[in-house]
Write an enzyme that holds these catalytic residues in place. Structure first.
Site, PDB file in Angstrom:
ATOM      1  NE  ARG A  44      30.780  40.507  50.751  1.00  0.00           N
ATOM      2  CZ  ARG A  44      30.999  40.486  49.446  1.00  0.00           C
ATOM      3  NH1 ARG A  44      30.056  40.078  48.635  1.00  0.00           N
ATOM      4  NH2 ARG A  44      32.142  40.874  48.949  1.00  0.00           N
ATOM      5  CE  LYS A  84      41.504  45.734  32.236  1.00  0.00           C
ATOM      6  NZ  LYS A  84      40.338  46.602  32.069  1.00  0.00           N
ATOM      7  N   GLY A 124      38.109  40.226  47.833  1.00  0.00           N
ATOM      8  CA  GLY A 124      38.116  39.612  46.509  1.00  0.00           C
ATOM      9  C   GLY A 124      38.837  38.286  46.453  1.00  0.00           C
ATOM     10  N   GLY A 157      37.495  46.508  46.510  1.00  0.00           N
ATOM     11  CA  GLY A 157      37.670  47.861  45.967  1.00  0.00           C
ATOM     12  C   GLY A 157      37.835  48.886  47.071  1.00  0.00           C
TER      13      GLY A 157
HETATM   14  P1  AMP Z   1      41.607  41.987  40.413  1.00  0.00           P
HETATM   15  O1  AMP Z   1      40.135  42.089  40.595  1.00  0.00           O
HETATM   16  O2  AMP Z   1      42.229  43.091  39.634  1.00  0.00           O
HETATM   17  O3  AMP Z   1      42.346  41.690  41.709  1.00  0.00           O
HETATM   18  O4  AMP Z   1      41.831  40.742  39.460  1.00  0.00           O
HETATM   19  C1  AMP Z   1      41.440  39.457  39.797  1.00  0.00           C
HETATM   20  C2  AMP Z   1      41.322  38.679  38.546  1.00  0.00           C
HETATM   21  O5  AMP Z   1      42.573  38.673  37.860  1.00  0.00           O
HETATM   22  C3  AMP Z   1      40.954  37.232  38.768  1.00  0.00           C
HETATM   23  O6  AMP Z   1      39.707  36.992  38.222  1.00  0.00           O
HETATM   24  C4  AMP Z   1      42.039  36.458  38.038  1.00  0.00           C
HETATM   25  O7  AMP Z   1      41.524  35.399  37.271  1.00  0.00           O
HETATM   26  C5  AMP Z   1      42.634  37.498  37.116  1.00  0.00           C
HETATM   27  N1  AMP Z   1      44.016  37.183  36.755  1.00  0.00           N
HETATM   28  C6  AMP Z   1      45.075  37.067  37.558  1.00  0.00           C
HETATM   29  N2  AMP Z   1      46.163  36.727  36.875  1.00  0.00           N
HETATM   30  C7  AMP Z   1      45.804  36.605  35.591  1.00  0.00           C
HETATM   31  C8  AMP Z   1      46.487  36.269  34.391  1.00  0.00           C
HETATM   32  N3  AMP Z   1      47.784  35.979  34.396  1.00  0.00           N
HETATM   33  N4  AMP Z   1      45.780  36.253  33.237  1.00  0.00           N
HETATM   34  C9  AMP Z   1      44.469  36.551  33.237  1.00  0.00           C
HETATM   35  N5  AMP Z   1      43.757  36.884  34.338  1.00  0.00           N
HETATM   36  C10 AMP Z   1      44.427  36.908  35.501  1.00  0.00           C
END
Ligand code: AMP
Length: 397
Positions: free
Chosen positions: A40, A201, A354, A377
């Site tokens: 960064r 999510k 990320g 984000g």
């Molecule tokens: P995001 O910030 O929404 O892109 O989510 C990233 C996070 O999703 C990471 O910390 C992963 O560990 C988590 N993640 C991805 N797949 C799974 C899963 N099957 N179960 C639980 N956490 C998950």
């Protein structure tokens, strides 16, 4: 939103001017307080060097971590000042505060072409509240404002939006690169256009899914969010992440994909674990056969092959979110397979920040990607076509 008409540092005269530069120095540290990844900081150097070469008085500012609005030595930016000094072989002066006496004195002593860094903006709770008084005081240190912190452009804070009320405001080279690369690719994508979405999510990604469904030829869904889709198809998902209030939404997305002729890919098998633990017992099972009491923590091998095949031959790829808990070696294979398939595809590729960006970097595929965004984000919001307040408040050309 079109941000291509925003003024950049090249559109203003910076010589002899005090220039407040919002950077993203939110870097990781080890337990002994050493910076473990300088990416960064490195990304910010181009703008800083330009300002030095053009004899500006450069006032850098940034947030670091979440100090909750009060001073906390652990989140001091002082090590960052040392790192920039080292990288540019200059003496970056460090102010012990943001809008206090130390900042005022440090800035007043700057000569043309010299650089200082203010202390962590988030030592003031007013920063995240976009407080007008705080913004005014911060702005009063300078004659001009440059935003080069793409990762915080989706947030309306004092240092990203508030200060623009008081100063001529433009973007730096890093933001300009993010905007121009992503806009070009999205406005006229080389086809087939494939998007891969993962992460935790569905609710976090609903906006981006809807906007991508208007543009892509194929949509691949993996990661924790895939279990809501599988559940909506009537599969039991054990103890996997699942948003039971989003089942209708998942069905609507699938219907919309059909209507738009977008080929939707979901996992056909999953690597499931007994517990949410990096060393938990695991097995690979078909998507409709997750046993009770087990949770999906990665896509399975058949899914990795299916997704890789779908990525092969893509003209454009946009990827955001890991295919599983990629932070854990036992459940990183799906994310690795996708990263490799993108690297091998030769497609024009945008990697949202990320975890997907981290996976690409860790695996050494970074050179093969067209653009790795510095903001998770922010890049999602950009892909969604939503307003990024840190960009929209900059001056137009
Ligand atoms: P995001 O910030 O929404 O892109 O989510 C990233 C996070 O999703 C990471 O910390 C992963 O560990 C988590 N993640 C991805 N797949 C799974 C899963 N099957 N179960 C639980 N956490 C998950």
């Amino acid at each position: 939103m079109n941000y291509l008409n925003k003024k950049t540092v090249l559109d203003i005269d910076v010589t002899g001017k005090k220039v407040l530069v919002r950077c993203d120095f939110n870097v990781p540290f080890d337990e002994s307080g050493n910076i473990t990844d300088t990416k960064r900081i490195d990304e910010s150097l181009k703008t800083i060097k330009y300002l030095i070469d053009n004899k500006a008085k450069v006032i850098l500012c940034s947030h670091l971590g979440r100090p909750k609005g009060e001073f906390n030595k652990k989140f001091s930016l002082e090590p960052v000042a040392k790192q920039i000094s080292k990288s540019l072989n200059i003496d970056v002066k460090f102010a012990q505060d943001v809008i206090g006496e130390s900042a005022n004195i440090t800035v007043s002593q700057l000569k043309d072409g010299e650089v200082c860094l203010l202390e962590n903006l988030r030592f003031h709770k007013e920063e995240e509240k976009n407080d007008p008084e705080f913004s005014k005081k911060l702005a009063s240190l300078a004659d001009l404002y440059v935003n080069d912190a793409f990762g915080t452009c989706h947030r309306a804070h004092a240092s990203t939006v508030g200060v623009t009320q008081y100063l001529p405001s433009v973007c730096g080279f890093l933001i300009q690169k993010e905007i121009s690369t992503m806009s070009k690719i999205l406005d006229n994508p080389k086809r087939p256009f494939v998007s891969i979405l993962g992460g935790a999510k569905v609710s976090d990604k609903i906006g981006v899914i809807n906007s991508l469904l208007e543009k892509v030829d194929k949509l691949i869904i993996g990661g924790g969010m895939a279990y809501t889709f599988m559940n909506s198809l009537g599969y039991s998902v054990g103890t996997s992440l699942c948003e039971s209030d989003k089942l209708d939404l998942a069905r609507d997305i699938m219907a919309k994909a059909k209507e738009k002729n977008v080929k939707l890919f979901l996992p056909v098998d999953n690597k499931v674990g007994k517990e949410y633990d990096p060393n938990t017992e695991s097995q690979i099972v078909p998507a409709d056969k997750i046993p009770d009491g087990w949770m999906g923590l990665d896509i399975g091998t058949k899914t990795a092959d299916l997704f890789s095949e779908a990525i092969k031959g893509a003209g454009t790829v946009v990827w955001n979110g890991p295919m599983g808990v990629s932070e854990w070696d036992n459940f990183a294979n799906g994310t690795i397979a996708v990263a490799k398939a993108i690297a091998d595809s030769g497609a024009i590729s945008i990697i949202g920040g990320g975890d997907s960006a981290a996976a690409v970097e860790k695996l050494g595929f970074a050179d093969k990607m067209t653009h790795i965004s510095t903001g998770g984000g922010a890049s999602l919001q950009f892909l969604e076509g939503k307003e990024l307040p840190g960009l929209s408040h900059l001056n137009d050309k």
